[in-house]
Design an enzyme around this catalytic site. Structure first.
Site, PDB file in Angstrom:
ATOM      1  N   ASP A 285      43.115  31.391  41.367  1.00 49.96           N
ATOM      2  CA  ASP A 285      41.943  30.821  42.029  1.00 49.96           C
ATOM      3  C   ASP A 285      41.912  29.313  41.787  1.00 49.96           C
ATOM      4  O   ASP A 285      42.541  28.814  40.850  1.00 49.96           O
ATOM      5  CB  ASP A 285      40.689  31.494  41.458  1.00 49.96           C
TER       6      ASP A 285
ATOM      7  N   ASP B  30      36.030  36.897  42.354  1.00 45.78           N
ATOM      8  CA  ASP B  30      37.414  37.184  41.976  1.00 45.78           C
ATOM      9  C   ASP B  30      37.593  38.591  41.424  1.00 45.78           C
ATOM     10  O   ASP B  30      38.734  39.065  41.293  1.00 45.78           O
ATOM     11  CB  ASP B  30      37.900  36.178  40.917  1.00 45.78           C
TER      12      ASP B  30
END
Length: 617
Positions: free
Chosen positions: A305, A506
């Site tokens: 990420d 996430d």
């Protein structure tokens, strides 16, 4: 199996061997055989219970080979050989427990440090309370040497040691109003702590839960040992039967069984894996069990990420572009003065930038905030509007405020400012890369990770501008949580995938990946729960070292297994050929077991080449 490390079977086997030996040397051979048999019977009784319990759970282990070796040795009158096997087997299990205990001490230290009580300010002064009674808003006194019982805000100045949580060896100064993590140790003067979480919801409690989770997990290679046990036992029985049939001597069959007791696979793997978990804990990386560590040692692809992971996660002012007739500092000062009323992260960053420049901020009046858009109000008698370009432009006369898009750098977050119905300028902000990210990615490639993919919800131009200096194999931008999950699924088709993230969005991808890694012990709870590995420091520094530790631990486990099984096979062949009688065979096998366990303990060390080694097997 596990209870064999207890004192009863070990003591019984040792006492039987010693008493029998003494009787043998003074000529009482029949009594010596009885003494040896008695010691073996005690070990066999405990071992039989363990085997039955395991079989009822559907587990099959090589303990059965040990039981067969002892029982068959007794059956043909090789009582001394049976006594040696009993003592060495019980001793080998004790050594395994000692090794695992040594390897686990770093993780157990976290549990042992958990505070039980705290000093709380009450109506009649200080009172000692259980940490479970602390409520949000309570004011606590933290003395020199105390471990912070809950997360809180510092009152005054504090010097705290966070090494047990993050691996950072240097004490950190926390100033008035700063957050402090539970589990930190006060190494300076006494200070007050305002509780912001209960003990059950604090950082340290979360870490302890993760540690307990990690100690219960079992590595895939350990489960492989259980599946391998049936095949190994059948091969042992076949070889023992052939030795008996070809030679006509049952002693050779017993010798084969003795040398096969126990298989180094079930000793070396758990020791090396637990040692690796312990080593990772020392550098601030919490691995949730052996399965996670073994997978970490095989990762081929990294999906990472951007916001809060590769970057700091909070925007900072990078540039001020004033319109004609306005000064850059004045634009920032007026915007920051108005932004004092907002709790938005961008507004706080604008105020922080103005404060850092030493600009004088006025108190705003008539301030109105439109959530997610901006703020409008008066500052020192002047009408000021701060926010997105569309929000600011909507309050300006037609044609006011030239097009400043050419001044906006790719990847920058734009805050527009208007003063007295005139376009005053733009404040450009960036969420910068974490320090050392490029070196960390290079190190991961050196550890055998061949593909690195950026996965972010940001626009493509923003993502590419921020990460332009990094060597990435692919950039996937504009992703929703479901898109990140689909990306991980696609990447898994080519190899073992590790996903690193820090936000709630996430969590699905972290679960889907072969290995999920969450940023920071105080990151999103959903991410920490979904992840297999937690970076206790809010930094990527430990990730490369954790991969090196995992690969080294896995390599050592495989080396130990290969060497142990190879040596055992040679010993079994020698026993089948009549070159190793049962007693000598037992001593040889136990020497092999001790050697592989000691080799497995090398995973506790740093390794001369750790951090620069190439991919493990």
């Amino acid at each position: 199996m596990r209870s064999l490390a207890g004192s009863l079977p070990m003591g019984a086997a040792g006492a039987g061997l010693l008493v029998g030996g003494a009787l043998f040397f003074v000529g009482y051979r029949d009594l010596a055989a009885i003494a040896w048999s008695t010691g073996v019977a005690a070990v066999l009784a405990v071992l039989s219970v363990e085997i039955v319990t395991s079989l009822r759970r559907g587990e099959f282990g090589l303990d059965l080979v040990a039981a067969l070796a002892m029982a068959s040795a007794l059956a043909i009158g090789e009582t001394l050989a049976a006594a040696v096997v009993a003592l060495m087997y019980a001793g080998g299990q004790a050594l395994e427990f000692f090794a695992q205990g040594r390897a686990s001490r770093d993780m157990n230290a976290l549990l042992d440090r958990a505070p039980r009580t705290a000093l709380r300010y009450g109506g009649s002064g200080l009172e000692t309370v259980a940490v479970g009674e602390i409520a949000v808003g309570d004011r606590l006194l933290v003395r020199l040497g105390d471990v912070l019982p809950v997360d809180g805000c510092i009152s005054g100045t504090a010097l705290v040691d966070e090494a047990a949580l993050t691996g950072e060896s240097v004490p950190i100064t926390r100033r008035d109003g700063e957050a402090a993590m539970s589990g930190s140790t006060n190494v300076g003067g006494a200070f007050d702590l305002l509780a912001t979480e209960t003990a059950a919801r604090s950082t340290y409690a979360g870490i302890i839960r993760l540690v307990e989770e990690a100690t219960r997990a079992q590595a895939p290679m350990t489960r492989l040992a259980d599946r391998f046990a049936l095949g190994f036992m059948l091969a042992t029985l076949v070889l023992a039967g052939l030795a008996w049939w070809l030679s006509g001597d049952p002693v050779r069959a017993v010798a084969v069984l003795v040398v096969a007791t126990p298989c180094p696979l079930i000793l070396a793997v758990p020791v090396a894996i637990v040692a690796g978990i312990s080593r990772a804990a020392r550098v601030g990386v919490l691995v949730k069990g052996g399965a996670a560590l073994e997978t970490l040692g095989r990762v081929a692809t990294l999906v990472i990420d951007k916001t809060g992971t590769l970057t700091e996660g909070s925007a900072a002012v990078s540039e001020i572009v004033p319109a004609a007739g306005f000064d850059a500092d004045e634009v920032l000062r007026l915007a920051a003065s108005l932004d004092q009323v907002s709790q938005h992260a961008v507004a706080k960053a604008v105020v922080a930038a103005a404060t850092a420049r030493g600009l004088r901020l006025d108190l705003p009046a008539e301030a109105r905030e439109q959530a997610g858009e901006g703020v409008d109000g008066r500052v020192a008698g002047r009408r000021v509007r701060v926010g997105g370009k569309a929000y600011v432009a909507s309050a300006l006369p037609a044609g006011e405020g030239g097009d400043l898009r050419a001044a906006v750098r790719p990847g920058a977050l734009v805050v527009a400012v208007a003063v007295d119905d005139r376009f005053a300028g733009l404040i450009l902000m960036r969420d910068g890369l974490r320090p050392g990210v490029d070196a960390m990615l290079a190190r991961l490639r050196g550890q055998g990770i061949s593909r690195i993919v950026l996965a972010t919800g940001d626009r493509d131009d923003v993502a590419r501008a921020v990460t332009a200096s990094l060597r990435l194999d692919a950039v996937a931008a504009g992703l929703a949580p479901g898109d990140k999950l689909a990306l991980v699924q696609r990447e898994k088709a080519a190899g073992v995938v590790m996903m690193v993230g820090d936000g709630v969005n996430d969590a699905p991808a972290l679960v889907e990946a072969d290995l999920g890694v969450a940023m920071g012990a105080r990151g999103a709870a959903a991410s920490a729960e979904a992840a297999d590995v937690i970076l206790l420091r809010d930094s990527l520094d430990g990730l490369g070292e954790a991969v090196a530790i995992a690969r080294r631990s896995r390599r050592i486990a495989l080396q130990s297994v290969g060497a142990g099984i190879g040596l055992s096979a040679l010993g079994m062949v020698a026993a089948a050929a009549g070159f190793l009688p049962p007693v000598e065979g037992a001593l040889v096998q136990e020497a092999i077991d001790v050697a592989v366990i000691l080799n497995a303990l090398r995973a506790l060390g740093s390794g001369a080449r750790q951090g620069t080694s190439t991919a493990a097997p």
